[in-house]
Design a protein around this motif. Structure first.
Motif, mmCIF file in Angstrom:
data_model
loop_
_atom_site.group_PDB
_atom_site.id
_atom_site.type_symbol
_atom_site.label_atom_id
_atom_site.label_comp_id
_atom_site.label_asym_id
_atom_site.label_seq_id
_atom_site.Cartn_x
_atom_site.Cartn_y
_atom_site.Cartn_z
ATOM 1 N N ASP A 1 40.884 83.562 52.441
ATOM 2 C CA ASP A 1 40.824 82.275 53.131
ATOM 3 C C ASP A 1 40.123 81.223 52.285
ATOM 4 O O ASP A 1 39.344 81.544 51.376
ATOM 5 C CB ASP A 1 40.076 82.422 54.462
ATOM 6 N N ASP A 2 40.397 79.977 52.620
ATOM 7 C CA ASP A 2 39.644 78.863 52.050
ATOM 8 C C ASP A 2 38.360 78.679 52.845
ATOM 9 O O ASP A 2 38.356 78.779 54.075
ATOM 10 C CB ASP A 2 40.460 77.567 52.103
ATOM 11 N N THR B 1 34.849 76.103 53.259
ATOM 12 C CA THR B 1 34.311 74.781 52.951
ATOM 13 C C THR B 1 32.792 74.803 53.066
ATOM 14 O O THR B 1 32.252 75.163 54.110
ATOM 15 C CB THR B 1 34.879 73.713 53.901
ATOM 16 N N THR C 1 35.885 72.657 49.198
ATOM 17 C CA THR C 1 36.693 73.785 49.643
ATOM 18 C C THR C 1 37.098 74.655 48.453
ATOM 19 O O THR C 1 37.533 74.140 47.424
ATOM 20 C CB THR C 1 37.951 73.289 50.374
ATOM 21 N N TYR C 2 36.940 75.957 48.608
ATOM 22 C CA TYR C 2 37.331 76.892 47.553
ATOM 23 C C TYR C 2 37.704 78.223 48.185
ATOM 24 O O TYR C 2 37.498 78.441 49.391
ATOM 25 C CB TYR C 2 36.210 77.072 46.524
ATOM 26 N N LYS C 3 38.268 79.111 47.384
ATOM 27 C CA LYS C 3 38.666 80.416 47.877
ATOM 28 C C LYS C 3 37.441 81.281 48.161
ATOM 29 O O LYS C 3 36.512 81.351 47.363
ATOM 30 C CB LYS C 3 39.558 81.133 46.858
ATOM 31 N N GLN C 4 37.451 81.904 49.321
ATOM 32 C CA GLN C 4 36.360 82.807 49.663
ATOM 33 C C GLN C 4 36.282 83.919 48.611
ATOM 34 O O GLN C 4 37.314 84.501 48.254
ATOM 35 C CB GLN C 4 36.607 83.397 51.054
#
Length: 201
Positions: free
Chosen positions: A46-47, A49, A54-57
Motif C-alpha cells: 500500500d501507499d 502518507t 506519500t510512498y510505498k509502505q
C-alpha cells in the motif's frame, strides 16, 4: 537491554506485561508455515502518507479475519479475507498459549533489511482500550525494539526468532511504542503474524 534468554519468559514492565515463547513452533513446522504463507498469501503493498509525503509502505501486508471486516492504520484501510486452513491452525495454538481469543490477523512480509515498521503503538479504536496482541515470527529473526513514552530509561529489545511467539498485554499499547528497524545487514525474508481482536465501534 535484552530481557529474554530462556525458552519462555514472562516479564512485567511499567504499564506493560509481555510473554515470550521461543519455540512456539518446531523448526520443521516453522519452515513449512513460512514457505506456505510466503507462496499462498495474497500480499499487497500500500501507499502510506507521512507528513504530507506519500510512498510505498516498506513491507507487504495481508489481513485475514473470521468476519468480513476492515482495519485502518496510518492512512491505510485494509479489507479482510477468510482464514486459510494453515492460519486457522496457527491461530488455535496461539490462542491456547495466549489464553485469549482473536478474530483477526495482520500479516507482514519483511523482504530484506530495508523493510521495516517505524515507532508506533497498536492503539486504534477498533482494538479496544487494553488490546492483547500476539505476534508470531517465521523466517529471518529481527530485533523488536520497544520504549516507554515517558520513562526514558525504559528501552528494551527482544530478538524475535523463527517459530517464536510474543504476547503483549496490559497497557502496553497506551504507554509504549515499538518498531522493527531497518538494518544494513544482508538478511532474508521474515513473515510476522500479529493476532488481534477487533471490536465494533
Amino acid at each position: 537491554m535484552n530481557l529474554f534468554s530462556e525458552e519462555k519468559q514472562e516479564f512485567h514492565l511499567p504499564d506493560a506485561h509481555l510473554v515470550y515463547i521461543k519455540n512456539c513452533f518446531s523448526k520443521s513446522e516453522s519452515d513449512m508455515y513460512f514457505n506456505t504463507l510466503l507462496k499462498n498469501t495474497n500480499w499487497q503493498e500500500d501507499d502510506i502518507t507521512v507528513f504530507g509525503k506519500t510512498y510505498k509502505q516498506p513491507r507487504l501486508t495481508a489481513l485475514y479475519s473470521n468476519t468480513d471486516t476492515s482495519y485502518s492504520y496510518s492512512s491505510i484501510t485494509m479489507h479482510s479475507q477468510p482464514y486459510p486452513e494453515e492460519i486457522s491452525v496457527i491461530k488455535q495454538r496461539v490462542e491456547v498459549l495466549a489464553q485469549h481469543k482473536f478474530n483477526t490477523v495482520l500479516l507482514n512480509l519483511y523482504r530484506n533489511g530495508n523493510d521495516s515498521n517505524g515507532w508506533h503503538a497498536d492503539n486504534e479504536k477498533k482494538l479496544g482500550k487494553q488490546p492483547i496482541i500476539a505476534s508470531v515470527t517465521f523466517g529471518e529473526e529481527r530485533p523488536f525494539h520497544f520504549k516507554h513514552r515517558t520513562l526514558k530509561d525504559q528501552r528494551h529489545k527482544v530478538m524475535l526468532e523463527h517459530g517464536s511467539l510474543l504476547v503483549m498485554k496490559g497497557l502496553m499499547q497506551k504507554h509504549w511504542l515499538h518498531q522493527i528497524a531497518k538494518t544494513k545487514k544482508d538478511i532474508g525474508e521474515r513473515i510476522n503474524l500479529t493476532f488481534r481482536n477487533l471490536i465494533s465501534i
